[in-house]
Design an enzyme around this catalytic site. Structure first.
Site, mmCIF file in Angstrom:
data_model
loop_
_atom_site.group_PDB
_atom_site.id
_atom_site.type_symbol
_atom_site.label_atom_id
_atom_site.label_comp_id
_atom_site.label_asym_id
_atom_site.label_seq_id
_atom_site.Cartn_x
_atom_site.Cartn_y
_atom_site.Cartn_z
ATOM 1 N NE ARG A 99 38.556 41.954 30.740
ATOM 2 C CZ ARG A 99 37.424 41.334 30.363
ATOM 3 N NH1 ARG A 99 36.255 41.848 30.591
ATOM 4 N NH2 ARG A 99 37.469 40.165 29.771
ATOM 5 C CD GLU A 126 41.578 39.860 29.262
ATOM 6 O OE1 GLU A 126 41.451 39.587 28.068
ATOM 7 O OE2 GLU A 126 41.053 40.864 29.807
ATOM 8 C CB SER A 161 52.681 36.513 51.900
ATOM 9 O OG SER A 161 51.606 36.233 52.779
#
Length: 149
Positions: free
Chosen positions: A91, A94, A117
């Site tokens: 997830r 995604e 960073s």
């Protein structure tokens, strides 16, 4: 001479001892005096612990010196395809696939040409109650690094 245990093997021992001992990740982080997300990542093999932190954890979890030695080693930080396909981890993949270009554009608009960073970095996770089901709040807090020519 016996080889040094891998960080992934040490993570298996830490996880088993944590579960069998009834310890939470938060308890282990507090024992090491380290932030929860960082400590959990370190105990899963993604960061190196100091000698003192490794000793504290191994004493608390009744693990031997071979685990402490592995926990002190510098990690190799690579993507593991097996982990990347885990539904919870995926997830995040995604979300980055969908919102990554948007985040990049908004960071550049707000800060200029550069990156966030992941080394000078903190992350936090929390729960936010919601009538439609509790929400997971993940905060990425990274130093802005401008590109310099």
């Amino acid at each position: 001479m016996t080889p040094i245990m891998s960080k992934s093997a040490a993570a298996v021992f830490v996880t088993a001892a944590r579960i069998r001992g009834g310890h939470s990740w938060a308890e282990l982080a507090a024992a090491m005096d380290a932030p929860l997300v960082w400590a959990t990542a370190a105990l899963l093999g993604r960061h190196a612990l100091s000698a003192q932190q490794a000793e504290i954890i191994c004493e608390l979890l009744a693990l031997d010196d071979s685990v402490a030695e592995a926990l002190r080693q510098q990690p190799t930080r690579t993507a593991d395809p097996a982990i990347m396909s885990d539904p919870t981890v995926y997830r995040f993949v995604e979300a980055i696939n969908v919102y990554g270009p948007t985040l990049k554009e908004l960071i550049h608009e707000e800060f200029g040409d550069g990156i966030m960073s992941a080394i000078n970095f903190q992350m936090d996770i929390s729960r936010r109650p919601d009538p439609d089901g509790d929400r997971v709040v993940v905060t990425f807090d990274g130093k802005f690094l401008d590109y310099r020519w």
